[in-house]
Write a protein that holds these residues in place. Sequence first.
Motif, PDB file in Angstrom:
ATOM      1  N   ALA A   1      34.001  38.840  37.368  1.00 44.25           N
ATOM      2  CA  ALA A   1      34.915  37.708  37.216  1.00 44.25           C
ATOM      3  C   ALA A   1      36.349  38.191  37.054  1.00 44.25           C
ATOM      4  O   ALA A   1      37.288  37.582  37.590  1.00 44.25           O
ATOM      5  N   TYR A   2      36.533  39.288  36.323  1.00 45.13           N
ATOM      6  CA  TYR A   2      37.867  39.879  36.183  1.00 45.13           C
ATOM      7  C   TYR A   2      38.349  40.468  37.514  1.00 45.13           C
ATOM      8  O   TYR A   2      39.517  40.347  37.876  1.00 45.13           O
ATOM      9  N   GLN A   3      37.432  41.113  38.230  1.00 46.53           N
ATOM     10  CA  GLN A   3      37.815  41.815  39.456  1.00 46.53           C
ATOM     11  C   GLN A   3      38.136  40.876  40.613  1.00 46.53           C
ATOM     12  O   GLN A   3      39.026  41.163  41.418  1.00 46.53           O
TER      13      GLN A   3
ATOM     14  N   TYR B   1      28.962  29.211  40.080  1.00 50.91           N
ATOM     15  CA  TYR B   1      28.889  29.202  41.537  1.00 50.91           C
ATOM     16  C   TYR B   1      30.250  28.951  42.177  1.00 50.91           C
ATOM     17  O   TYR B   1      30.584  29.542  43.202  1.00 50.91           O
ATOM     18  N   TRP B   2      31.038  28.018  41.589  1.00 53.65           N
ATOM     19  CA  TRP B   2      32.231  27.499  42.274  1.00 53.65           C
ATOM     20  C   TRP B   2      33.515  27.764  41.501  1.00 53.65           C
ATOM     21  O   TRP B   2      34.534  27.123  41.762  1.00 53.65           O
ATOM     22  N   THR B   3      33.492  28.691  40.541  1.00 56.09           N
ATOM     23  CA  THR B   3      34.668  28.901  39.686  1.00 56.09           C
ATOM     24  C   THR B   3      35.379  30.220  39.960  1.00 56.09           C
ATOM     25  O   THR B   3      36.009  30.776  39.076  1.00 56.09           O
ATOM     26  N   GLY B   4      35.268  30.716  41.188  1.00 59.95           N
ATOM     27  CA  GLY B   4      35.980  31.934  41.552  1.00 59.95           C
ATOM     28  C   GLY B   4      35.135  33.182  41.570  1.00 59.95           C
ATOM     29  O   GLY B   4      35.648  34.277  41.821  1.00 59.95           O
ATOM     30  N   GLN B   5      33.833  33.055  41.300  1.00 60.92           N
ATOM     31  CA  GLN B   5      32.926  34.199  41.372  1.00 60.92           C
ATOM     32  C   GLN B   5      32.464  34.411  42.814  1.00 60.92           C
ATOM     33  O   GLN B   5      32.571  33.515  43.656  1.00 60.92           O
TER      34      GLN B   5
END
Length: 754
Positions: free
Chosen positions: A39-41, A537-541
């Motif tokens: 998530a950070y990357q 699923y849809w939050t930037g991952q």
Amino acid sequence: MTNASLADPVEELSPWWGRAVAVTFALGFAVLILLTVKAYQYAPPIPDRTVDTSGNVIFTGDDVRAGQEVFLKYGLMNNGSIWGHGGYLGPDFSAAVLHNWALDLAERRAQERFSKGYEALSPEDRAAVDGEVGALLKVNRYDPETATLTMLPAGVETFAKEIEHWKTYFEKPELNGGLTANLITDPKELHDLTAFFTWAAWGSVAERPGVKHSYTNNFPYDSLAGNHPTGAAVLWSAISFIFLLGGTAIVLLAFGKFDYLGWHGAAAPVEKWVLSDAQKATLKYMAVASVLFLGQTFFGAGVAHYRADPGSFYGIDLADYFPSNLLRTWHLQSAIFWIATSYVAGALFVAELLGRASPPRQKLGIHLLFGAVAIVIVGSMLGEWAGILQWLPRSWFWFGNQGWEFLELGRFWQILLAIGLLFWFFLVWRAVEPALRDPQRKGFAKFFLIAAFAIPLFYLPALFFGSQTNYTVVDAWRFWIIHLWVEGFFEFFVTVVVAVIFYQMGLVRRITALRTIYLDAILYFGGGLIGTGHHWYWTGQTEVNMAFSATFSALEVVPLTLITLDAWDFVRTTRGSDSMVVRHRWTFYFLMAVGFWNFVGAGVFGFLINTPIISYYEVGTILTPNHGHAAMMGVFGMLGAGLMVFVLREIVADDIWPRIEKLVRVAFWGLNIGLAMMVLFSLFPGGVLQVLDVTENGYWHARSLAYTGTPTARFLEWMRMPGDLVFMFAGALPLALALVWGYFARWRATGDAR
């Protein structure tokens, strides 16, 4: 306090049970930590500058981060949502901006190509323009070398228009789901807020480098903008069914081969326990929890009314002092507080049953903890009120409304809560510690302490982010709390508490209760740890998260399915003429309700919305609170009520109980019937029709007044009222009356209600 079968030999379980739990935890946390690091990357970057084609700055990265703070400070996550996460009273802000952006681009392309407006085009010409719009929006014009995002002229025009659009949105409660009139008027705040919404819209459509879909895996669905479900969403949804069927088959095979699994085993003799003053002091926690529960139902009814009629509350201008985002904040926070309070008190009560001794000054510690709990509850809820009404312009994040859904309480109150939970664990440890020296009870004591310590430990991620942290990163840690803390470790802790109660009552043998704890730990955490990612699923991952989360999330249904296998054994275990069973029959009824709602709310409704392809169209629609109400109230709420009744029955005198029991009986049926009516009359059909609108008209449409303001949608919102009234006045109210009556009855009888 004495208990079952002290002369029995200490029968030990196979060491492979412990090894299986250790492997499950190690693998689960390894993958979960990997997904959190990603998530950070791979979070959508926030450009230092967003410019037009001539290089003129439209907004900066600081504007985006400041806009996120505006979003939080005004409690807008409890009005609308970003990438599907948030409230359901307003629109999905990212989807609304994306669609307006696509419309403006379509209008410009229509004028350039055909010299006429987009709406005047023939179907063939409109299809050609639509294709161009999607292709243009998909191009990622972010330069990582200079951290600069370039916007086409249509996007620049959209940004300017959106500032006015959101200014108008915040003017009238009937347009925004019941916010305070003229909520945001400051030009700088409107500019920054629009910058944040625009960044979120860009991240949802621009292709992630190296792949053919956006940072949010093409969420939200908007055919004009070129957003359609990815192939991975379909593939991993199909594979998740393989995991579900395979996992169910394996566990069914195990239950068939090893017939001792579940609540089997002969009951052991039991002697009546004697309650300590410290245990009796927990009754005030339960009374306060029941009143909080009653308050939560009124907050929830207010939120439901805002959805049905956002313009007024039966002629009263409620939005000036109790706007919808405040009521939703209180509805969520009071739910967490009353359920947690009942668990905290239940654990303190059961801990002494297990330890069979009351530590010195334990009652004083329980009084101190009660004061701390009261300070956090009252202080945080008043702070949320002051924060949302903008009475704390500089200290809103620390003492007011932090703004993140489910974690709204200010950072100061969060720190106090974490300290209070650590003190609670200290009190639990003191009560349980004697059992560590008894071979019969040592296994229970270890599980009890591990499960209890996990609760303060896994609340710490709530402190890992701030008001300007990238939204993708925040959502990763936020669901470590919402899913992992609540649906994981609280659920495991509940299993341990129930197993200890059954063992202490002599309903099951020691080996049976321990085996059940081990089995539940393997089953719940086997899917639940990695399954946390189905919220991401849809939050930037990336699609790596989708692959792991979809498959392991499907396994979360397996232990819930097994409840149907174990149901009869549970009924057989808790029925009969045994005095303890008769004495606590309403506690057992609430536990049976937990099993039913666990299967329906968490299992059926949860799996319905957790597969990627369904979640793509569904997230943020009414099917989400349909699952949330059936699972949160049906499982954790019913268990909290069961613990209240258990403690109440033990403490209240036998001559008073028959009158109080009548209230408990009404409360049990009122809560279950009312919850079923909410689901069947309103939440489920309303959610199905809203998802259908998503598939036909786009996500932006189903989340806007274009759909939520239709007669059908409003009618289904009004259909919440019958279930709400039954739940409130035949469920929560009699439960609160029973607890408060029991508390004051003890006060009158002993002169000490503390």
